[in-house]
Design a protein around this motif. Structure first.
Motif, PDB file in Angstrom:
ATOM      1  N   GLN A 137     -43.949  -7.713 -32.572  1.00 23.10           N
ATOM      2  CA  GLN A 137     -43.727  -8.922 -31.780  1.00 23.10           C
ATOM      3  C   GLN A 137     -44.461  -8.917 -30.440  1.00 23.10           C
ATOM      4  O   GLN A 137     -44.380  -9.882 -29.674  1.00 23.10           O
ATOM      5  N   ASN A 138     -45.201  -7.840 -30.179  1.00 27.00           N
ATOM      6  CA  ASN A 138     -45.984  -7.725 -28.941  1.00 27.00           C
ATOM      7  C   ASN A 138     -45.104  -7.854 -27.692  1.00 27.00           C
ATOM      8  O   ASN A 138     -45.357  -8.649 -26.798  1.00 27.00           O
ATOM      9  N   ILE A 139     -44.065  -7.054 -27.659  1.00 25.87           N
ATOM     10  CA  ILE A 139     -43.217  -6.970 -26.460  1.00 25.87           C
ATOM     11  C   ILE A 139     -43.185  -5.515 -25.985  1.00 25.87           C
ATOM     12  O   ILE A 139     -43.464  -4.594 -26.738  1.00 25.87           O
ATOM     13  N   ASP A 140     -42.858  -5.350 -24.727  1.00 29.76           N
ATOM     14  CA  ASP A 140     -42.823  -4.029 -24.115  1.00 29.76           C
ATOM     15  C   ASP A 140     -41.363  -3.580 -23.994  1.00 29.76           C
ATOM     16  O   ASP A 140     -40.596  -4.152 -23.221  1.00 29.76           O
ATOM     17  N   VAL A 141     -40.984  -2.578 -24.775  1.00 28.25           N
ATOM     18  CA  VAL A 141     -39.604  -2.079 -24.746  1.00 28.25           C
ATOM     19  C   VAL A 141     -39.506  -0.849 -23.841  1.00 28.25           C
ATOM     20  O   VAL A 141     -40.274   0.107 -23.990  1.00 28.25           O
ATOM     21  N   VAL A 142     -38.581  -0.920 -22.909  1.00 28.61           N
ATOM     22  CA  VAL A 142     -38.304   0.209 -22.022  1.00 28.61           C
ATOM     23  C   VAL A 142     -36.952   0.792 -22.427  1.00 28.61           C
ATOM     24  O   VAL A 142     -35.934   0.089 -22.402  1.00 28.61           O
ATOM     25  N   PHE A 143     -36.945   2.063 -22.795  1.00 27.87           N
ATOM     26  CA  PHE A 143     -35.700   2.716 -23.210  1.00 27.87           C
ATOM     27  C   PHE A 143     -35.057   3.415 -22.013  1.00 27.87           C
ATOM     28  O   PHE A 143     -35.736   4.106 -21.245  1.00 27.87           O
ATOM     29  N   GLN A 144     -33.757   3.206 -21.909  1.00 28.49           N
ATOM     30  CA  GLN A 144     -32.963   3.904 -20.902  1.00 28.49           C
ATOM     31  C   GLN A 144     -31.809   4.608 -21.632  1.00 28.49           C
ATOM     32  O   GLN A 144     -31.430   4.203 -22.735  1.00 28.49           O
ATOM     33  N   ARG A 183     -26.662  -1.392 -25.341  1.00 25.49           N
ATOM     34  CA  ARG A 183     -26.871  -2.802 -25.001  1.00 25.49           C
ATOM     35  C   ARG A 183     -28.370  -3.050 -24.856  1.00 25.49           C
ATOM     36  O   ARG A 183     -29.178  -2.128 -24.829  1.00 25.49           O
ATOM     37  N   GLN A 184     -28.706  -4.316 -24.754  1.00 25.92           N
ATOM     38  CA  GLN A 184     -30.107  -4.704 -24.584  1.00 25.92           C
ATOM     39  C   GLN A 184     -30.179  -5.885 -23.632  1.00 25.92           C
ATOM     40  O   GLN A 184     -29.234  -6.653 -23.469  1.00 25.92           O
ATOM     41  N   GLY A 185     -31.342  -6.022 -23.020  1.00 27.31           N
ATOM     42  CA  GLY A 185     -31.548  -7.154 -22.124  1.00 27.31           C
ATOM     43  C   GLY A 185     -33.020  -7.586 -22.158  1.00 27.31           C
ATOM     44  O   GLY A 185     -33.894  -6.733 -22.020  1.00 27.31           O
ATOM     45  N   PRO A 186     -33.299  -8.842 -22.447  1.00 24.86           N
ATOM     46  CA  PRO A 186     -32.366  -9.932 -22.684  1.00 24.86           C
ATOM     47  C   PRO A 186     -31.458  -9.699 -23.894  1.00 24.86           C
ATOM     48  O   PRO A 186     -31.748  -8.867 -24.755  1.00 24.86           O
ATOM     49  N   ALA A 187     -30.403 -10.509 -23.957  1.00 24.39           N
ATOM     50  CA  ALA A 187     -29.412 -10.379 -25.014  1.00 24.39           C
ATOM     51  C   ALA A 187     -29.983 -10.844 -26.347  1.00 24.39           C
ATOM     52  O   ALA A 187     -30.989 -11.556 -26.403  1.00 24.39           O
ATOM     53  N   PRO A 188     -29.379 -10.438 -27.474  1.00 22.87           N
ATOM     54  CA  PRO A 188     -29.817 -10.909 -28.791  1.00 22.87           C
ATOM     55  C   PRO A 188     -29.852 -12.437 -28.858  1.00 22.87           C
ATOM     56  O   PRO A 188     -29.020 -13.105 -28.250  1.00 22.87           O
ATOM     57  N   ASN A 189     -30.854 -12.979 -29.580  1.00 21.57           N
ATOM     58  CA  ASN A 189     -31.076 -14.422 -29.784  1.00 21.57           C
ATOM     59  C   ASN A 189     -31.629 -15.137 -28.558  1.00 21.57           C
ATOM     60  O   ASN A 189     -31.833 -16.363 -28.595  1.00 21.57           O
ATOM     61  N   ALA A 190     -31.910 -14.389 -27.479  1.00 20.18           N
ATOM     62  CA  ALA A 190     -32.545 -15.017 -26.313  1.00 20.18           C
ATOM     63  C   ALA A 190     -33.994 -15.370 -26.659  1.00 20.18           C
ATOM     64  O   ALA A 190     -34.656 -14.679 -27.444  1.00 20.18           O
ATOM     65  N   ILE A 191     -34.509 -16.459 -26.071  1.00 18.93           N
ATOM     66  CA  ILE A 191     -35.904 -16.852 -26.277  1.00 18.93           C
ATOM     67  C   ILE A 191     -36.764 -16.081 -25.284  1.00 18.93           C
ATOM     68  O   ILE A 191     -36.582 -16.199 -24.062  1.00 18.93           O
ATOM     69  N   VAL A 192     -37.683 -15.272 -25.808  1.00 18.96           N
ATOM     70  CA  VAL A 192     -38.547 -14.449 -24.951  1.00 18.96           C
ATOM     71  C   VAL A 192     -40.013 -14.743 -25.248  1.00 18.96           C
ATOM     72  O   VAL A 192     -40.356 -15.344 -26.265  1.00 18.96           O
ATOM     73  N   GLU A 193     -40.862 -14.294 -24.353  1.00 13.28           N
ATOM     74  CA  GLU A 193     -42.306 -14.532 -24.477  1.00 13.28           C
ATOM     75  C   GLU A 193     -43.023 -13.243 -24.878  1.00 13.28           C
ATOM     76  O   GLU A 193     -42.620 -12.151 -24.471  1.00 13.28           O
ATOM     77  N   ARG A 194     -44.054 -13.403 -25.690  1.00 16.20           N
ATOM     78  CA  ARG A 194     -44.867 -12.244 -26.068  1.00 16.20           C
ATOM     79  C   ARG A 194     -45.379 -11.548 -24.806  1.00 16.20           C
ATOM     80  O   ARG A 194     -45.800 -12.200 -23.853  1.00 16.20           O
ATOM     81  N   GLY A 195     -45.331 -10.245 -24.822  1.00 16.30           N
ATOM     82  CA  GLY A 195     -45.808  -9.475 -23.676  1.00 16.30           C
ATOM     83  C   GLY A 195     -44.757  -9.201 -22.632  1.00 16.30           C
ATOM     84  O   GLY A 195     -45.005  -8.454 -21.679  1.00 16.30           O
ATOM     85  N   SER A 196     -43.578  -9.809 -22.800  1.00 14.45           N
ATOM     86  CA  SER A 196     -42.524  -9.598 -21.824  1.00 14.45           C
ATOM     87  C   SER A 196     -41.825  -8.255 -22.035  1.00 14.45           C
ATOM     88  O   SER A 196     -42.012  -7.604 -23.077  1.00 14.45           O
ATOM     89  N   GLN A 197     -41.045  -7.852 -21.060  1.00 13.14           N
ATOM     90  CA  GLN A 197     -40.371  -6.552 -21.114  1.00 13.14           C
ATOM     91  C   GLN A 197     -38.920  -6.723 -21.586  1.00 13.14           C
ATOM     92  O   GLN A 197     -38.214  -7.638 -21.152  1.00 13.14           O
ATOM     93  N   VAL A 198     -38.482  -5.791 -22.442  1.00 13.95           N
ATOM     94  CA  VAL A 198     -37.120  -5.782 -22.946  1.00 13.95           C
ATOM     95  C   VAL A 198     -36.517  -4.406 -22.654  1.00 13.95           C
ATOM     96  O   VAL A 198     -37.149  -3.382 -22.928  1.00 13.95           O
ATOM     97  N   ILE A 199     -35.326  -4.396 -22.095  1.00 15.41           N
ATOM     98  CA  ILE A 199     -34.623  -3.145 -21.794  1.00 15.41           C
ATOM     99  C   ILE A 199     -33.655  -2.838 -22.920  1.00 15.41           C
ATOM    100  O   ILE A 199     -32.857  -3.692 -23.323  1.00 15.41           O
ATOM    101  N   VAL A 200     -33.728  -1.606 -23.442  1.00 19.65           N
ATOM    102  CA  VAL A 200     -32.790  -1.151 -24.471  1.00 19.65           C
ATOM    103  C   VAL A 200     -32.137   0.138 -23.969  1.00 19.65           C
ATOM    104  O   VAL A 200     -32.839   1.106 -23.655  1.00 19.65           O
ATOM    105  N   VAL A 201     -30.811   0.116 -23.901  1.00 15.14           N
ATOM    106  CA  VAL A 201     -30.073   1.281 -23.442  1.00 15.14           C
ATOM    107  C   VAL A 201     -29.518   2.006 -24.673  1.00 15.14           C
ATOM    108  O   VAL A 201     -28.823   1.406 -25.494  1.00 15.14           O
ATOM    109  N   LEU A 202     -29.868   3.285 -24.786  1.00 12.47           N
ATOM    110  CA  LEU A 202     -29.405   4.111 -25.908  1.00 12.47           C
ATOM    111  C   LEU A 202     -28.399   5.129 -25.394  1.00 12.47           C
ATOM    112  O   LEU A 202     -28.488   5.609 -24.251  1.00 12.47           O
ATOM    113  N   ALA A 203     -27.465   5.493 -26.279  1.00 11.48           N
ATOM    114  CA  ALA A 203     -26.474   6.508 -25.922  1.00 11.48           C
ATOM    115  C   ALA A 203     -27.144   7.873 -25.928  1.00 11.48           C
ATOM    116  O   ALA A 203     -27.968   8.191 -26.781  1.00 11.48           O
ATOM    117  N   LYS A 204     -26.755   8.697 -24.937  1.00  5.57           N
ATOM    118  CA  LYS A 204     -27.283  10.063 -24.910  1.00  5.57           C
ATOM    119  C   LYS A 204     -26.640  10.894 -26.008  1.00  5.57           C
ATOM    120  O   LYS A 204     -25.493  10.665 -26.374  1.00  5.57           O
TER     121      LYS A 204
END
Length: 232
Positions: free
Chosen positions: A190-197, A211-232
Motif C-alpha cells: 500500500q506504499n505506507i511507512d509503518v513505524v513499530f513501537q 493498537r495502531q494509529g490511525p485507527a482501522p478503517n481510517a482514510i489514509v494517503e499513500r506515503g503517509s506514516q502509520v504507528i503500530v504498537v506491538l507487545a514486548k
C-alpha cells in the motif's frame, strides 16, 4: 513488244525497290522493344536520366505516401519494371511523399496493457511511469507524452504513458491479529511507512498488535506514516 516488256520489267524493279526502301525505312524508324528499367528508389532526376538513355519519354508524375520509400524516391512506374515496352513510350512516375502521418490519438482512461499491445503492433515504442491517483482506475492511463492531435508516423514514434497505481487515498486495514511480517508486507503493497513501537502488556502476547494509529478503517494517503504498537 520487246520495248513494252522492257518497260514492265523496269517498272517492276522500281516498284520492288520502293517496297524494299519502305520496309527498310520502317525497320529503321520503328521504336525498338526494350525491357522497362527498374526505377524504384531513385530520385526523379536519376529516373529521368535513365529514361532519356533508354529513349523513353517521361509521362505523368504523381505522388503518394509510402512507408517503404523516402520522400522524393520513385515508388512505382507505369509501365512497371520488367515489362516489354517500345522506345518513345511515355512512362508515368509515382514519387514518394514519405511515410503517411496521422493523429496519434487519445488513450487516457484506457487500460495500459491493451493500448501497449495495439501500439506496439504498429511499431510504436511504448514506455510507462506509475503514479497514484484517485481519479483514474488502477492500470489505466492518466496522461501521455504526446498530444492526441500530434501528427506522427506510428512506426517512428516513442510515447510514455503515466499509468495509475490505484487511488492515492485508501481505507486502512485493521492490524489486530497480524504479525510484524504481515504488517510490513501490507505496508509495502500500500506504499505506507509503518513505524513499530513496543510496550509491555499483560493483555497481549509478545509481538501482538496492541493498537495502531490511525485507527482501522481510517482514510489514509499513500506515503503517509502509520504507528503500530506491538507487545514486548
Amino acid at each position: 513488244m520487246e520495248q513494252k516488256k522492257r518497260g514492265i520489267t523496269v517498272g517492276a524493279i522500281i516498284l520492288a525497290l520502293i517496297v524494299i526502301s519502305v520496309v527498310i525505312f520502317a525497320l529503321i524508324t520503328t521504336p525498338k522493344v526494350i525491357t522497362m528499367p527498374d526505377l524504384r528508389g531513385m530520385t526523379q532526376t536519376q529516373a529521368e536520366s535513365i529514361l532519356d538513355n533508354k529513349k523513353l519519354e517521361k509521362g505523368k508524375v504523381t505522388e503518394k505516401y509510402s512507408n517503404l520509400y523516402n520522400y522524393g524516391q520513385i515508388v512505382s512506374t507505369n509501365p512497371k519494371q520488367g515489362s516489354n515496352v517500345r522506345q518513345k513510350t511515355s512512362v508515368g512516375l509515382v514519387i514518394s511523399k514519405g511515410p503517411d502521418k496521422k493523429p496519434f490519438g487519445d488513450y487516457r482512461g484506457q487500460n495500459y496493457d491493451d493500448v501497449k499491445e495495439r501500439l506496439e503492433n504498429q511499431g510504436v515504442h511504448v514506455y510507462k511511469k506509475l503514479k497514484y491517483t484517485d481519479d483514474v482506475a488502477k492500470d489505466s492511463i492518466t496522461s501521455q507524452s504526446l498530444k492526441p492531435s500530434a501528427a506522427v508516423v506510428m512506426s517512428q514514434t516513442t510515447v510514455t504513458f503515466t499509468v495509475s497505481k490505484g487511488p492515492i487515498h485508501f481505507r486502512l486495514k485493521m492490524f489486530s491479529g497480524m504479525n510484524k511480517s504481515q504488517i510490513e508486507s501490507y505496508a509495502k503493497q500500500q506504499n505506507i511507512d509503518v513505524v513499530f513501537q513496543y510496550e509491555a502488556s499483560d493483555k497481549f502476547k509478545s509481538g501482538e498488535v496492541v493498537r495502531q494509529g490511525p485507527a482501522p478503517n481510517a482514510i489514509v494517503e499513500r506515503g503517509s506514516q502509520v504507528i503500530v504498537v506491538l507487545a514486548k
